[in-house]
Motif scaffolding. Structure first.
Motif, PDB file in Angstrom:
ATOM      1  N   ASN A 171     -10.222 -18.763 -18.281  1.00 22.00           N
ATOM      2  CA  ASN A 171     -10.908 -18.158 -17.142  1.00 22.00           C
ATOM      3  C   ASN A 171     -10.720 -16.650 -17.249  1.00 22.00           C
ATOM      4  O   ASN A 171      -9.802 -16.178 -17.930  1.00 22.00           O
ATOM      5  CB  ASN A 171     -10.326 -18.704 -15.832  1.00 22.00           C
ATOM      6  N   LEU A 172     -11.569 -15.923 -16.581  1.00 21.41           N
ATOM      7  CA  LEU A 172     -11.559 -14.455 -16.669  1.00 21.41           C
ATOM      8  C   LEU A 172     -11.634 -13.885 -15.258  1.00 21.41           C
ATOM      9  O   LEU A 172     -12.531 -14.265 -14.485  1.00 21.41           O
ATOM     10  CB  LEU A 172     -12.786 -14.021 -17.479  1.00 21.41           C
ATOM     11  N   THR A 173     -10.662 -13.010 -14.923  1.00 16.07           N
ATOM     12  CA  THR A 173     -10.687 -12.493 -13.545  1.00 16.07           C
ATOM     13  C   THR A 173     -10.666 -10.965 -13.519  1.00 16.07           C
ATOM     14  O   THR A 173     -11.558 -10.345 -14.067  1.00 16.07           O
ATOM     15  CB  THR A 173      -9.518 -13.077 -12.717  1.00 16.07           C
ATOM     16  N   ILE A 174      -9.637 -10.425 -12.915  1.00 19.22           N
ATOM     17  CA  ILE A 174      -9.612  -8.993 -12.622  1.00 19.22           C
ATOM     18  C   ILE A 174      -8.446  -8.323 -13.361  1.00 19.22           C
ATOM     19  O   ILE A 174      -7.499  -8.986 -13.758  1.00 19.22           O
ATOM     20  CB  ILE A 174      -9.467  -8.763 -11.102  1.00 19.22           C
ATOM     21  N   GLY A 175      -8.553  -7.000 -13.524  1.00 19.48           N
ATOM     22  CA  GLY A 175      -7.546  -6.279 -14.292  1.00 19.48           C
ATOM     23  C   GLY A 175      -6.972  -5.100 -13.529  1.00 19.48           C
ATOM     24  O   GLY A 175      -7.120  -4.992 -12.310  1.00 19.48           O
ATOM     25  N   PRO A 176      -6.305  -4.192 -14.273  1.00 19.88           N
ATOM     26  CA  PRO A 176      -5.594  -3.078 -13.636  1.00 19.88           C
ATOM     27  C   PRO A 176      -6.483  -2.163 -12.799  1.00 19.88           C
ATOM     28  O   PRO A 176      -6.015  -1.599 -11.806  1.00 19.88           O
ATOM     29  CB  PRO A 176      -4.984  -2.321 -14.817  1.00 19.88           C
ATOM     30  N   MET A 177      -7.764  -2.026 -13.167  1.00 22.00           N
ATOM     31  CA  MET A 177      -8.635  -1.132 -12.390  1.00 22.00           C
ATOM     32  C   MET A 177      -8.787  -1.622 -10.956  1.00 22.00           C
ATOM     33  O   MET A 177      -8.884  -0.837 -10.013  1.00 22.00           O
ATOM     34  CB  MET A 177     -10.013  -1.025 -13.046  1.00 22.00           C
ATOM     35  N   VAL A 178      -8.805  -2.947 -10.817  1.00 22.62           N
ATOM     36  CA  VAL A 178      -8.955  -3.515  -9.465  1.00 22.62           C
ATOM     37  C   VAL A 178      -7.658  -3.335  -8.675  1.00 22.62           C
ATOM     38  O   VAL A 178      -7.684  -3.058  -7.473  1.00 22.62           O
ATOM     39  CB  VAL A 178      -9.389  -5.002  -9.542  1.00 22.62           C
ATOM     40  N   CYS A 179      -6.520  -3.454  -9.378  1.00 16.50           N
ATOM     41  CA  CYS A 179      -5.230  -3.218  -8.725  1.00 16.50           C
ATOM     42  C   CYS A 179      -5.166  -1.762  -8.235  1.00 16.50           C
ATOM     43  O   CYS A 179      -4.817  -1.483  -7.075  1.00 16.50           O
ATOM     44  CB  CYS A 179      -4.107  -3.531  -9.717  1.00 16.50           C
ATOM     45  N   ALA A 180      -5.561  -0.834  -9.107  1.00 21.10           N
ATOM     46  CA  ALA A 180      -5.560   0.593  -8.727  1.00 21.10           C
ATOM     47  C   ALA A 180      -6.528   0.833  -7.565  1.00 21.10           C
ATOM     48  O   ALA A 180      -6.240   1.624  -6.651  1.00 21.10           O
ATOM     49  CB  ALA A 180      -5.943   1.445  -9.930  1.00 21.10           C
ATOM     50  N   ALA A 181      -7.654   0.145  -7.583  1.00 22.06           N
ATOM     51  CA  ALA A 181      -8.650   0.325  -6.512  1.00 22.06           C
ATOM     52  C   ALA A 181      -8.093  -0.145  -5.165  1.00 22.06           C
ATOM     53  O   ALA A 181      -8.346   0.477  -4.126  1.00 22.06           O
ATOM     54  CB  ALA A 181      -9.930  -0.434  -6.861  1.00 22.06           C
ATOM     55  N   LEU A 182      -7.322  -1.228  -5.194  1.00 18.00           N
ATOM     56  CA  LEU A 182      -6.713  -1.708  -3.931  1.00 18.00           C
ATOM     57  C   LEU A 182      -5.717  -0.679  -3.406  1.00 18.00           C
ATOM     58  O   LEU A 182      -5.655  -0.417  -2.199  1.00 18.00           O
ATOM     59  CB  LEU A 182      -6.025  -3.063  -4.129  1.00 18.00           C
ATOM     60  N   ARG A 183      -4.939  -0.071  -4.301  1.00 18.38           N
ATOM     61  CA  ARG A 183      -3.989   0.977  -3.878  1.00 18.38           C
ATOM     62  C   ARG A 183      -4.769   2.164  -3.301  1.00 18.38           C
ATOM     63  O   ARG A 183      -4.415   2.698  -2.248  1.00 18.38           O
ATOM     64  CB  ARG A 183      -3.127   1.430  -5.054  1.00 18.38           C
ATOM     65  N   LYS A 184      -5.850   2.548  -3.969  1.00 19.76           N
ATOM     66  CA  LYS A 184      -6.641   3.695  -3.515  1.00 19.76           C
ATOM     67  C   LYS A 184      -7.272   3.397  -2.151  1.00 19.76           C
ATOM     68  O   LYS A 184      -7.374   4.272  -1.288  1.00 19.76           O
ATOM     69  CB  LYS A 184      -7.724   3.987  -4.565  1.00 19.76           C
ATOM     70  N   TYR A 185      -7.646   2.169  -1.963  1.00 20.98           N
ATOM     71  CA  TYR A 185      -8.258   1.728  -0.700  1.00 20.98           C
ATOM     72  C   TYR A 185      -7.246   1.791   0.452  1.00 20.98           C
ATOM     73  O   TYR A 185      -7.602   1.864   1.609  1.00 20.98           O
ATOM     74  CB  TYR A 185      -8.760   0.305  -0.923  1.00 20.98           C
ATOM     75  N   GLY A 186      -5.938   1.758   0.094  1.00 23.91           N
ATOM     76  CA  GLY A 186      -4.918   1.917   1.135  1.00 23.91           C
ATOM     77  C   GLY A 186      -3.959   0.750   1.285  1.00 23.91           C
ATOM     78  O   GLY A 186      -3.148   0.724   2.214  1.00 23.91           O
ATOM     79  N   ILE A 187      -4.026  -0.211   0.363  1.00 22.40           N
ATOM     80  CA  ILE A 187      -3.097  -1.348   0.441  1.00 22.40           C
ATOM     81  C   ILE A 187      -1.699  -0.877   0.023  1.00 22.40           C
ATOM     82  O   ILE A 187      -1.518  -0.402  -1.104  1.00 22.40           O
ATOM     83  CB  ILE A 187      -3.572  -2.514  -0.476  1.00 22.40           C
ATOM     84  N   THR A 188      -0.724  -1.026   0.936  1.00 23.26           N
ATOM     85  CA  THR A 188       0.644  -0.575   0.621  1.00 23.26           C
ATOM     86  C   THR A 188       1.606  -1.756   0.438  1.00 23.26           C
ATOM     87  O   THR A 188       2.742  -1.564   0.021  1.00 23.26           O
ATOM     88  CB  THR A 188       1.192   0.347   1.741  1.00 23.26           C
ATOM     89  N   ALA A 189       1.167  -2.950   0.760  1.00 27.00           N
ATOM     90  CA  ALA A 189       2.023  -4.146   0.623  1.00 27.00           C
ATOM     91  C   ALA A 189       2.371  -4.354  -0.853  1.00 27.00           C
ATOM     92  O   ALA A 189       1.651  -3.885  -1.740  1.00 27.00           O
ATOM     93  CB  ALA A 189       1.283  -5.373   1.160  1.00 27.00           C
ATOM     94  N   PRO A 190       3.472  -5.085  -1.122  1.00 24.10           N
ATOM     95  CA  PRO A 190       3.790  -5.389  -2.529  1.00 24.10           C
ATOM     96  C   PRO A 190       2.645  -6.149  -3.213  1.00 24.10           C
ATOM     97  O   PRO A 190       2.063  -7.055  -2.612  1.00 24.10           O
ATOM     98  CB  PRO A 190       5.037  -6.284  -2.426  1.00 24.10           C
ATOM     99  N   ILE A 191       2.332  -5.747  -4.436  1.00 27.11           N
ATOM    100  CA  ILE A 191       1.337  -6.476  -5.244  1.00 27.11           C
ATOM    101  C   ILE A 191       2.076  -7.164  -6.387  1.00 27.11           C
ATOM    102  O   ILE A 191       2.832  -6.536  -7.136  1.00 27.11           O
ATOM    103  CB  ILE A 191       0.234  -5.533  -5.780  1.00 27.11           C
ATOM    104  N   ASP A 192       1.849  -8.462  -6.457  1.00 28.09           N
ATOM    105  CA  ASP A 192       2.530  -9.332  -7.416  1.00 28.09           C
ATOM    106  C   ASP A 192       1.494  -9.691  -8.496  1.00 28.09           C
ATOM    107  O   ASP A 192       0.657 -10.563  -8.289  1.00 28.09           O
ATOM    108  CB  ASP A 192       2.986 -10.556  -6.585  1.00 28.09           C
ATOM    109  N   ALA A 193       1.546  -8.949  -9.619  1.00 21.94           N
ATOM    110  CA  ALA A 193       0.549  -9.150 -10.675  1.00 21.94           C
ATOM    111  C   ALA A 193       1.014 -10.275 -11.603  1.00 21.94           C
ATOM    112  O   ALA A 193       2.000 -10.122 -12.337  1.00 21.94           O
ATOM    113  CB  ALA A 193       0.349  -7.855 -11.452  1.00 21.94           C
ATOM    114  N   HIS A 194       0.312 -11.389 -11.538  1.00 25.37           N
ATOM    115  CA  HIS A 194       0.621 -12.569 -12.348  1.00 25.37           C
ATOM    116  C   HIS A 194      -0.278 -12.500 -13.580  1.00 25.37           C
ATOM    117  O   HIS A 194      -1.468 -12.795 -13.504  1.00 25.37           O
ATOM    118  CB  HIS A 194       0.358 -13.831 -11.498  1.00 25.37           C
ATOM    119  N   LEU A 195       0.324 -12.087 -14.714  1.00 28.35           N
ATOM    120  CA  LEU A 195      -0.467 -11.857 -15.918  1.00 28.35           C
ATOM    121  C   LEU A 195      -0.574 -13.123 -16.766  1.00 28.35           C
ATOM    122  O   LEU A 195       0.413 -13.561 -17.357  1.00 28.35           O
ATOM    123  CB  LEU A 195       0.136 -10.716 -16.748  1.00 28.35           C
ATOM    124  N   MET A 196      -1.768 -13.680 -16.809  1.00 25.05           N
ATOM    125  CA  MET A 196      -2.049 -14.815 -17.702  1.00 25.05           C
ATOM    126  C   MET A 196      -2.866 -14.230 -18.842  1.00 25.05           C
ATOM    127  O   MET A 196      -4.068 -14.446 -18.975  1.00 25.05           O
ATOM    128  CB  MET A 196      -2.812 -15.900 -16.925  1.00 25.05           C
TER     129      MET A 196
END
Ligand code: 5SP
Ligand code: FE2
Length: 224
Positions: free
Chosen positions: A45-70
């Motif tokens: 399966n193919l999902t999302i990468g670091p750009m989306v994680c950075a975009a969430l931070r830029k959008y203002g998400i401050t909660a912990p992000i748990d990146a599960h890398l498959m």
């Protein structure tokens, strides 16, 4: 043992409104954002990468992000997730030639490091790197998709992992991922998990707050 934490998997969120979805689930009481990264190689399966994680931070998400890398091989992408603002970075031991080095890469980047064990992957390697992990993640489904059924044998494996973590005396989160819902979360907590990923059980309902609240009520009833 760490306090219980609920980590909605955004794999089941509406990707067209991702920032809003993450805001809503955090406002509904979630503790951690579980961010599933799939490469169509390690998992089908193919999902999302670091750009989306950075975009969430830029959008203002401050909660912990748990990146599960498959993702395999995993090392090259670790730096990108550090840059992107991930809090936890977890990977599967099969996805690297050098488990210890990958853990160190994550730690040296200032993130918390975790190892993920598939349902049939033994916990053996854990004892050699216990001092380098901040999280142990047990998969209770085969990785690649949301909405699958919890594999019951994972409960015994959770007990095994809990005993290893307690014996280490370290503050390590024990996370469970796959098929978690209101009906089974208490039993999963009693087996030793403290961090609960739930994708479809939360995002496939209209009221995130109601389901997270029900999960917390169940967790409060869990026998230690
Ligand atoms: O890592 C994965 C799947 O590979 C998970 O994080 C799932 O996305 C959890 O989804 P549900 O089983 O809770 O629907
Ligand atoms: Fe996951």
């Amino acid at each position: 043992m760490q306090p219980f934490a609920i980590a909605p998997s955004i794999l089941s969120a509406d990707f067209a409104r991702l920032g809003e979805e993450v805001d809503n689930v955090l406002a509904a009481g979630a503790d951690i954002v579980h961010f599933d990264v799939m490469d169509n190689h390690y998992v089908p399966n193919l999902t999302i990468g670091p750009m989306v994680c950075a975009a969430l931070r830029k959008y203002g998400i401050t909660a912990p992000i748990d990146a599960h890398l498959m993702v395999s091989p995993v090392d090259r992408i670790i730096g990108d997730f550090i840059e992107a603002g991930a809090t936890y970075i977890t990977f599967h031991p099969e996805a690297t030639q050098h488990i210890d080095r990958s853990l160190q890469l994550i730690r040296e980047g200032g993130c918390k490091a975790g190892l993920v064990f598939n349902p049939a992957t033994p916990l053996d390697v854990l004892k050699y790197v216990m001092d380098k992990v901040d999280m142990v993640l047990l998969m209770s489904v085969n990785p690649g998709f949301g909405g699958q059924k919890f594999i019951p044998g994972t409960l015994n494996k959770l007990r095994e992992a809990r005993a290893l973590i307690d014996a280490s005396g370290r503050d390590i989160r024990l996370e469970i991922d796959g098929g978690v819902n209101v009906g089974n979360i208490r039993e999963i907590a009693e087996a030793g998990a403290d961090t609960f990923v739930a994708g479809s059980a939360i995002f496939n309902t209209p009221n995130y707050e109601e389901v997270i609240q029900k999960m917390r009520t169940e967790l409060a009833l869990a026998r230690p």
